[in-house]
Motif scaffolding. Structure first.
Motif, PDB file in Angstrom:
ATOM      1  N   ILE A   1       0.701  -1.187  11.863  1.00 34.59           N
ATOM      2  CA  ILE A   1       1.675  -0.866  10.827  1.00 34.59           C
ATOM      3  C   ILE A   1       3.061  -1.083  11.433  1.00 34.59           C
ATOM      4  CG2 ILE A   1       2.563   0.896   9.244  1.00 34.59           C
ATOM      5  CD1 ILE A   1      -0.394   0.279   8.753  1.00 34.59           C
ATOM      6  N   SER A   2       3.909  -1.803  10.724  1.00 36.26           N
ATOM      7  CA  SER A   2       5.282  -2.047  11.176  1.00 36.26           C
ATOM      8  C   SER A   2       6.239  -1.724  10.032  1.00 36.26           C
ATOM      9  CB  SER A   2       5.469  -3.513  11.592  1.00 36.26           C
ATOM     10  OG  SER A   2       4.650  -3.836  12.689  1.00 36.26           O
ATOM     11  N   GLY A   3       7.498  -1.592  10.363  1.00 36.23           N
ATOM     12  CA  GLY A   3       8.514  -1.322   9.360  1.00 36.23           C
ATOM     13  C   GLY A   3       9.212  -2.596   8.908  1.00 36.23           C
ATOM     14  N   LEU A   4       9.460  -2.697   7.618  1.00 33.36           N
ATOM     15  CA  LEU A   4      10.227  -3.831   7.121  1.00 33.36           C
ATOM     16  C   LEU A   4      11.632  -3.828   7.694  1.00 33.36           C
ATOM     17  CD1 LEU A   4       9.224  -3.870   3.343  1.00 33.36           C
ATOM     18  CD2 LEU A   4       8.591  -5.541   5.095  1.00 33.36           C
TER      19      LEU A   4
ATOM     20  N   SER B   1      13.931  -4.737  13.372  1.00 33.26           N
ATOM     21  CA  SER B   1      14.859  -5.868  13.478  1.00 33.26           C
ATOM     22  C   SER B   1      14.147  -7.224  13.414  1.00 33.26           C
ATOM     23  CB  SER B   1      15.707  -5.765  14.744  1.00 33.26           C
ATOM     24  OG  SER B   1      14.900  -5.800  15.892  1.00 33.26           O
ATOM     25  N   TYR B   2      12.994  -7.351  14.058  1.00 31.18           N
ATOM     26  CA  TYR B   2      12.267  -8.620  14.060  1.00 31.18           C
ATOM     27  C   TYR B   2      11.892  -9.031  12.639  1.00 31.18           C
ATOM     28  CZ  TYR B   2       8.802 -12.197  15.071  1.00 31.18           C
ATOM     29  OH  TYR B   2       8.108 -13.382  15.115  1.00 31.18           O
ATOM     30  N   TYR B   3      11.289  -8.118  11.898  1.00 31.87           N
ATOM     31  CA  TYR B   3      10.807  -8.448  10.550  1.00 31.87           C
ATOM     32  C   TYR B   3      11.930  -8.485   9.533  1.00 31.87           C
ATOM     33  CZ  TYR B   3       6.275  -8.122  12.652  1.00 31.87           C
ATOM     34  OH  TYR B   3       5.204  -8.347  13.469  1.00 31.87           O
ATOM     35  N   LYS B   4      12.919  -7.658   9.683  1.00 35.05           N
ATOM     36  CA  LYS B   4      14.048  -7.637   8.749  1.00 35.05           C
ATOM     37  C   LYS B   4      14.720  -9.009   8.692  1.00 35.05           C
ATOM     38  CE  LYS B   4      18.145  -4.942   7.636  1.00 35.05           C
ATOM     39  NZ  LYS B   4      18.970  -3.796   8.002  1.00 35.05           N
ATOM     40  N   LYS B   5      14.896  -9.632   9.852  1.00 34.33           N
ATOM     41  CA  LYS B   5      15.551 -10.948   9.929  1.00 34.33           C
ATOM     42  C   LYS B   5      14.678 -12.061   9.370  1.00 34.33           C
ATOM     43  CE  LYS B   5      16.708 -10.282  14.397  1.00 34.33           C
ATOM     44  NZ  LYS B   5      17.074 -10.630  15.750  1.00 34.33           N
TER      45      LYS B   5
ATOM     46  N   ASP C   1      13.286  -4.001  -3.242  1.00 34.44           N
ATOM     47  CA  ASP C   1      13.540  -2.624  -3.695  1.00 34.44           C
ATOM     48  C   ASP C   1      12.458  -2.110  -4.652  1.00 34.44           C
ATOM     49  OD1 ASP C   1      15.855  -2.546  -2.199  1.00 34.44           O
ATOM     50  OD2 ASP C   1      17.171  -3.009  -3.895  1.00 34.44           O
ATOM     51  N   ASP C   2      11.633  -3.000  -5.166  1.00 36.71           N
ATOM     52  CA  ASP C   2      10.607  -2.612  -6.130  1.00 36.71           C
ATOM     53  C   ASP C   2       9.190  -2.650  -5.559  1.00 36.71           C
ATOM     54  OD1 ASP C   2      12.508  -2.240  -8.170  1.00 36.71           O
ATOM     55  OD2 ASP C   2      12.470  -4.379  -8.663  1.00 36.71           O
ATOM     56  N   LEU C   3       9.066  -2.772  -4.243  1.00 40.39           N
ATOM     57  CA  LEU C   3       7.743  -2.840  -3.621  1.00 40.39           C
ATOM     58  C   LEU C   3       6.953  -1.563  -3.872  1.00 40.39           C
ATOM     59  CD1 LEU C   3       8.634  -4.406  -0.161  1.00 40.39           C
ATOM     60  CD2 LEU C   3       7.287  -5.469  -1.975  1.00 40.39           C
ATOM     61  N   ARG C   4       5.647  -1.758  -4.060  1.00 40.78           N
ATOM     62  CA  ARG C   4       4.729  -0.621  -4.140  1.00 40.78           C
ATOM     63  C   ARG C   4       3.516  -0.955  -3.258  1.00 40.78           C
ATOM     64  NH1 ARG C   4       2.163  -1.257 -10.231  1.00 40.78           N
ATOM     65  NH2 ARG C   4       0.697  -2.917  -9.678  1.00 40.78           N
ATOM     66  N   PRO C   5       2.784   0.067  -2.821  1.00 41.45           N
ATOM     67  CA  PRO C   5       1.615  -0.203  -1.977  1.00 41.45           C
ATOM     68  C   PRO C   5       0.694  -1.229  -2.625  1.00 41.45           C
ATOM     69  CG  PRO C   5       2.098   2.135  -1.973  1.00 41.45           C
ATOM     70  CD  PRO C   5       2.996   1.510  -3.017  1.00 41.45           C
TER      71      PRO C   5
ATOM     72  N   ILE D   1       7.063 -19.870   5.208  1.00 43.24           N
ATOM     73  CA  ILE D   1       6.135 -18.740   5.268  1.00 43.24           C
ATOM     74  C   ILE D   1       5.119 -18.977   6.382  1.00 43.24           C
ATOM     75  CG2 ILE D   1       4.365 -17.410   4.029  1.00 43.24           C
ATOM     76  CD1 ILE D   1       7.105 -17.095   2.720  1.00 43.24           C
ATOM     77  N   SER D   2       5.045 -18.034   7.311  1.00 42.21           N
ATOM     78  CA  SER D   2       4.112 -18.175   8.427  1.00 42.21           C
ATOM     79  C   SER D   2       3.451 -16.851   8.808  1.00 42.21           C
ATOM     80  CB  SER D   2       4.834 -18.758   9.644  1.00 42.21           C
ATOM     81  OG  SER D   2       5.973 -17.977   9.946  1.00 42.21           O
ATOM     82  N   HIS D   3       3.804 -15.768   8.121  1.00 41.14           N
ATOM     83  CA  HIS D   3       3.201 -14.471   8.412  1.00 41.14           C
ATOM     84  C   HIS D   3       3.215 -13.635   7.141  1.00 41.14           C
ATOM     85  CE1 HIS D   3       1.710 -11.254  10.887  1.00 41.14           C
ATOM     86  NE2 HIS D   3       2.690 -10.446  10.524  1.00 41.14           N
ATOM     87  N   ALA D   4       2.198 -12.770   7.005  1.00 40.37           N
ATOM     88  CA  ALA D   4       2.080 -11.942   5.800  1.00 40.37           C
ATOM     89  C   ALA D   4       1.490 -10.590   6.148  1.00 40.37           C
ATOM     90  CB  ALA D   4       1.194 -12.646   4.781  1.00 40.37           C
ATOM     91  N   GLY D   5       1.755  -9.635   5.272  1.00 39.08           N
ATOM     92  CA  GLY D   5       1.196  -8.305   5.422  1.00 39.08           C
ATOM     93  C   GLY D   5       1.071  -7.630   4.067  1.00 39.08           C
ATOM     94  N   ILE D   6       0.562  -6.399   4.101  1.00 33.12           N
ATOM     95  CA  ILE D   6       0.365  -5.599   2.892  1.00 33.12           C
ATOM     96  C   ILE D   6       1.318  -4.417   2.945  1.00 33.12           C
ATOM     97  CG2 ILE D   6      -1.264  -4.235   1.532  1.00 33.12           C
ATOM     98  CD1 ILE D   6      -3.537  -5.793   3.046  1.00 33.12           C
ATOM     99  N   TYR D   7       2.167  -4.302   1.943  1.00 33.02           N
ATOM    100  CA  TYR D   7       3.076  -3.166   1.889  1.00 33.02           C
ATOM    101  C   TYR D   7       2.243  -1.899   1.674  1.00 33.02           C
ATOM    102  CZ  TYR D   7       7.058  -0.247   0.738  1.00 33.02           C
ATOM    103  OH  TYR D   7       8.004   0.749   0.750  1.00 33.02           O
ATOM    104  N   VAL D   8       2.502  -0.860   2.484  1.00 32.46           N
ATOM    105  CA  VAL D   8       1.727   0.383   2.388  1.00 32.46           C
ATOM    106  C   VAL D   8       2.581   1.581   1.982  1.00 32.46           C
ATOM    107  CG1 VAL D   8      -0.131  -0.373   3.921  1.00 32.46           C
ATOM    108  CG2 VAL D   8       1.881   0.774   4.897  1.00 32.46           C
ATOM    109  N   GLY D   9       3.867   1.356   1.719  1.00 34.32           N
ATOM    110  CA  GLY D   9       4.747   2.435   1.288  1.00 34.32           C
ATOM    111  C   GLY D   9       5.689   2.891   2.384  1.00 34.32           C
ATOM    112  N   ASP D  10       6.699   3.636   1.993  1.00 30.41           N
ATOM    113  CA  ASP D  10       7.677   4.201   2.932  1.00 30.41           C
ATOM    114  C   ASP D  10       8.330   3.159   3.831  1.00 30.41           C
ATOM    115  OD1 ASP D  10       7.277   6.807   1.967  1.00 30.41           O
ATOM    116  OD2 ASP D  10       5.554   7.084   3.296  1.00 30.41           O
ATOM    117  N   GLY D  11       8.512   1.942   3.308  1.00 25.79           N
ATOM    118  CA  GLY D  11       9.162   0.894   4.085  1.00 25.79           C
ATOM    119  C   GLY D  11       8.281   0.249   5.134  1.00 25.79           C
TER     120      GLY D  11
END
Length: 157
Positions: free
Chosen positions: A125-128, A131-135, A85-89, A102-112
């Protein structure tokens, strides 16, 4: 007739906007990510010829003089833990995609959304909340100082 006029006006806007304005008024982080969206996935890749997930992160953060470990597992132990809930770009987000931690990583860019190098689709760009990433979401880390964060958020003019 109305659709034709709209199409012409839209085309004129595209052709008269000029190439230099594509990244205008975007935060530097967004522009840096957008420059490599579509780059293919390459296991062990750290260049624009191809990236794996952690190599993509290294490439982007190198532009801001931020040094990080090479792998997603070691990157996940860097910086400070951040609640979802506190993520920022600029925060790093981590996933368990192989059932072994941990086997995959990305950079939060905002707006979920987060930017990453997908093994099937390359840099995208994908959404947190997809369904794939949320799980598979595990944690997030803040790895940049306030000064670097402000630099990432400065607009390109």
């Amino acid at each position: 007739m109305k659709k034709t006029i709209i199409a012409i006006v839209g085309a004129l806007a595209v052709f008269t906007s000029g190439a230099g304005s594509v990244y205008a008024d975007q935060p530097k982080l967004t522009a840096s990510v957008n420059e490599v969206v579509g780059t293919p996935y390459k296991w062990g890749g750290t260049t624009t010829d191809g990236f794996d997930c952690s190599g993509f992160i290294l490439h982007i953060f190198k532009q801001f003089d931020v040094k990080l470990p090479r792998t997603s597992k070691t990157q996940a132990n860097t910086g400070e833990k951040v609640e979802k809930d506190d993520l920022r770009p600029g925060d790093l987000v981590f996933f368990n995609t192989d059932g072994k931690g941990i086997s995959h990583a990305g950079i939060y860019v905002g707006d979920g959304n987060f930017a990453h190098s997908s093994s099937s689709k390359g840099v995208r760009i994908s959404g947190l909340s997809d369904s794939y990433y949320k799980k598979r979401y595990v944690t997030a880390r803040r790895v940049v100082s306030e000064q670097v964060y402000k630099s990432m958020m400065n607009s390109i003019h």
